[in-house]
Design an enzyme around this catalytic site. Sequence first.
Site, PDB file in Angstrom:
ATOM      1  N   ASP A 262     102.317 157.924 -81.531  1.00  0.00           N
ATOM      2  CA  ASP A 262     100.990 157.339 -81.316  1.00  0.00           C
ATOM      3  C   ASP A 262     100.699 156.475 -82.532  1.00  0.00           C
ATOM      4  O   ASP A 262     100.678 156.977 -83.663  1.00  0.00           O
ATOM      5  CB  ASP A 262      99.953 158.455 -81.173  1.00  0.00           C
ATOM      6  CG  ASP A 262      98.551 157.952 -80.886  1.00  0.00           C
ATOM      7  OD1 ASP A 262      98.085 157.058 -81.618  1.00  0.00           O
ATOM      8  OD2 ASP A 262      97.907 158.450 -79.951  1.00  0.00           O
ATOM      9  N   HIS A 265      98.383 157.666 -85.332  1.00  0.00           N
ATOM     10  CA  HIS A 265      98.606 158.973 -85.951  1.00  0.00           C
ATOM     11  C   HIS A 265      99.412 158.915 -87.244  1.00  0.00           C
ATOM     12  O   HIS A 265      99.971 159.925 -87.674  1.00  0.00           O
ATOM     13  CB  HIS A 265      99.311 159.905 -84.962  1.00  0.00           C
ATOM     14  CG  HIS A 265      98.420 160.396 -83.870  1.00  0.00           C
ATOM     15  ND1 HIS A 265      98.788 161.385 -82.988  1.00  0.00           N
ATOM     16  CD2 HIS A 265      97.160 160.037 -83.509  1.00  0.00           C
ATOM     17  CE1 HIS A 265      97.800 161.612 -82.130  1.00  0.00           C
ATOM     18  NE2 HIS A 265      96.810 160.797 -82.430  1.00  0.00           N
ATOM     19  N   ASP A 297      92.811 156.836 -86.861  1.00  0.00           N
ATOM     20  CA  ASP A 297      92.917 157.170 -85.438  1.00  0.00           C
ATOM     21  C   ASP A 297      91.580 157.010 -84.725  1.00  0.00           C
ATOM     22  O   ASP A 297      91.026 157.961 -84.180  1.00  0.00           O
ATOM     23  CB  ASP A 297      93.416 158.608 -85.293  1.00  0.00           C
ATOM     24  CG  ASP A 297      93.806 158.943 -83.859  1.00  0.00           C
ATOM     25  OD1 ASP A 297      94.192 158.022 -83.132  1.00  0.00           O
ATOM     26  OD2 ASP A 297      93.713 160.124 -83.492  1.00  0.00           O
TER      27      ASP A 297
END
Length: 421
Positions: A262, A265, A297
Amino acid sequence: MDRTQIEKAYQLAKEQYAAIGVEAEKAIDKMKEVVISLHCWQTDDVGGFEKPDAALSGGGIQTTGNYPGKAKTIGQMRADLEKVMHLLPGKQRLNLHAIYGEFGGKLVDRDEIGVEHFQGWIDWAKNLGIGLDFNGTYFSHPKADSGFTLSSKDEGIRKFWVEHMKRCREIGAEMGKQLGTPCVHNTWIPDGSKDVPVDRNGYRALLKKSLDEGYENEFSKEYLKDAVESKLFGIGAESMTVGSHDFYLGYAIKNNKLICLDNGHFHPTEQVGDKISSCLQFTDEVLLHVTRPVRWDSDHVVTLNEEVQLIASEIVRNNFFGRVNTGLDFFDASINRIGAYVVGTRAAQKAFLIALLEPTAQLVKMEEEGRYFERLAMLEELKTKPFGAIWDYYCLLNDVPAGEDYISEILTYEKDVLSKR
């Protein structure tokens, strides 16, 4: 936009790309391999349907904004998703969280969920001809309040979440079996420590034990692909995250799982695009959660920026389409949620098309011959090539609005549907 104008602009753009050795038709045809998994939680701000009022009160993941029109029922969610797909070229999938089952108004705890609670989603997806992906939900639950789930030192809590994981995998495998396309089952947990812990190893040993137990049952990869997702830190877990990138990358390599990357992240200076080719030296596949981390994030709507472009370029340059599973992960409640979906997904798709319109072989040759000025100059010139004309033609071929035409459709949907909720 006028069809004739789009076709004329496309012919001119096609000639410009042909002059540098790029065939626009081939790039457009290759876009058939770009399948993006839409995250269901943008429709209702991560509320889910576990409780009768869950979609009204919101979930356990922080979502900012209170724009009207949030989906409050599964029927509304499916209608919104169908509208989104109607405005997107190409083919999509849907990525579900476990809290989005059809529970019939009954409280079904997470260690009790089964395929029957998601059969409606499977039937819906089959009717649309799309695949489903699935995620366990390890937040918004009393047994997650301590900050530890699969790594909890309370054996009862740990076992509860292991059972949840097992059931999610069974559901995902059945989705893949019935739909004829593998379901990517992803595991992300919020486990971590707000202040500096002493027993980091103890928690990680428990997480490894829980994963081993959760993966005990084997499922054919024709039906299920398992992924594990890392995170740098989270609110309330600033000092240590049990499921760090190092932990999950090692687990994925050793146990032949997908590593989920991600791009929100990691440290702000880390680029997920740079990690793809590294991970694929040692893992068969990776899963991507594409987002826009304005401040780490923050899960903003994806836009066509350098980070997303690098991700797409790395996949295209190496023809990693069969090894990279691409999904989105953002939730913005401050703007029209349908608009957020369409803008974010189109941005990711545009990045792939731009990458496909690159004369990669020529650039690699320049690189290998040390012609770095020419490489830099060509990469810069590509930025102002008439990509937009190719994109509009691609939309035209897929019978979806080209250019900015989708904006008026979304505003009409807001007036006719969303504003009446």
